[in-house]
Design a protein around this motif. Structure first.
Motif, PDB file in Angstrom:
ATOM      1  N   ARG A   1      33.305  18.948  45.813  1.00  0.00           N
ATOM      2  CA  ARG A   1      33.147  18.805  44.589  1.00  0.00           C
ATOM      3  C   ARG A   1      34.252  17.550  44.271  1.00  0.00           C
ATOM      4  O   ARG A   1      35.295  17.645  44.646  1.00  0.00           O
ATOM      5  CB  ARG A   1      33.610  20.036  43.775  1.00  0.00           C
TER       6      ARG A   1
ATOM      7  N   ASP B   1      38.211  20.164  46.043  1.00  0.00           N
ATOM      8  CA  ASP B   1      38.373  21.378  47.321  1.00  0.00           C
ATOM      9  C   ASP B   1      39.605  20.931  48.094  1.00  0.00           C
ATOM     10  O   ASP B   1      39.657  21.463  49.188  1.00  0.00           O
ATOM     11  CB  ASP B   1      37.075  21.397  47.947  1.00  0.00           C
TER      12      ASP B   1
ATOM     13  N   LEU C   1      31.292  16.662  36.944  1.00  0.00           N
ATOM     14  CA  LEU C   1      31.638  17.233  38.370  1.00  0.00           C
ATOM     15  C   LEU C   1      30.233  16.896  39.386  1.00  0.00           C
ATOM     16  O   LEU C   1      29.334  17.439  38.944  1.00  0.00           O
ATOM     17  CB  LEU C   1      31.619  18.936  38.293  1.00  0.00           C
ATOM     18  N   HIS C   2      30.930  16.300  40.230  1.00  0.00           N
ATOM     19  CA  HIS C   2      29.820  15.914  41.198  1.00  0.00           C
ATOM     20  C   HIS C   2      29.842  16.426  42.565  1.00  0.00           C
ATOM     21  O   HIS C   2      30.932  16.679  43.030  1.00  0.00           O
ATOM     22  CB  HIS C   2      30.039  14.268  41.425  1.00  0.00           C
ATOM     23  N   ARG C   3      28.577  16.853  43.423  1.00  0.00           N
ATOM     24  CA  ARG C   3      28.736  17.471  44.497  1.00  0.00           C
ATOM     25  C   ARG C   3      28.429  16.144  45.431  1.00  0.00           C
ATOM     26  O   ARG C   3      27.403  15.745  45.538  1.00  0.00           O
ATOM     27  CB  ARG C   3      28.049  18.451  44.716  1.00  0.00           C
TER      28      ARG C   3
END
Length: 132
Positions: free
Chosen positions: A53, A15, A45-47
Motif C-alpha cells: 500500500r 507496509d 491509497l494505492h495498491r
C-alpha cells in the motif's frame, strides 16, 4: 499562485514502516511516529502490483523542508517524493500543470487518462486509481 497552493506530493509505503519515530522528531510532529502524514493531506491509497500500500499525500510548501529532513533520516526508506519513486507519473502531472497554466486545485477538477490510470486533481487531492 498563492503560497497556499504550492507543495509536493509525498508517497508513503505504509507496509514498510518501522514506526521508529524519527520522522516525527524531524518534522516536529507533522509526520507521526509511524511516518504517516496528517490525515487532511491524504489523497489516495494505492495498491501496487506486489500488494503493497502506497499513500499519496499533498504536503504544503511550508512543510516540504521538514519532510525532506525526515526522508533523509528514514532508515527503512518508506517515504519519498512522488517524482523520485514515480517519475513518469510526475512527468505526466507536470505536463498537465503546464498545459493548463496557473491553476487552483480548490476550483478545478481535472481527469487525465493514461495507461489504465486516472489522475484527478480536486480539493488538494491527487488520486490515482487503477482500472484493472
Amino acid at each position: 499562485m498563492p503560497d497556499i497552493y504550492k507543495g509536493c506530493i509525498l508517497a508513503f509505503r505504509i507496509d514498510n514502516t518501522l514506526c521508529d519515530g524519527a520522522a516525527a522528531v524531524e518534522t516536529f510532529g507533522f509526520l507521526d511516529d509511524d511516518n504517516c502524514p496528517p490525515v487532511d493531506t491524504w489523497g489516495y491509497l494505492h495498491r501496487t502490483s506486489h500488494a503493497d500500500r502506497v499513500l499519496f499525500a499533498w504536503i504544503p510548501d511550508q512543510f516540504v523542508n521538514l519532510v525532506d529532513n525526515s526522508i533523509a533520516v528514514n532508515p527503512e526508506g518508506c517515504i519519498e517524493w512522488l517524482d523520485v519513486w514515480y517519475p513518469e507519473m510526475w512527468k505526466n502531472l507536470r505536463e498537465l500543470f503546464e498545459k493548463f497554466g496557473q491553476f487552483s486545485l480548490k476550483y478545478i477538477k481535472l481527469n487525465y487518462f493514461n495507461n489504465s490510470s486516472i489522475f484527478c486533481l480536486n480539493q488538494f487531492v491527487f488520486t490515482r486509481s487503477l482500472m484493472v
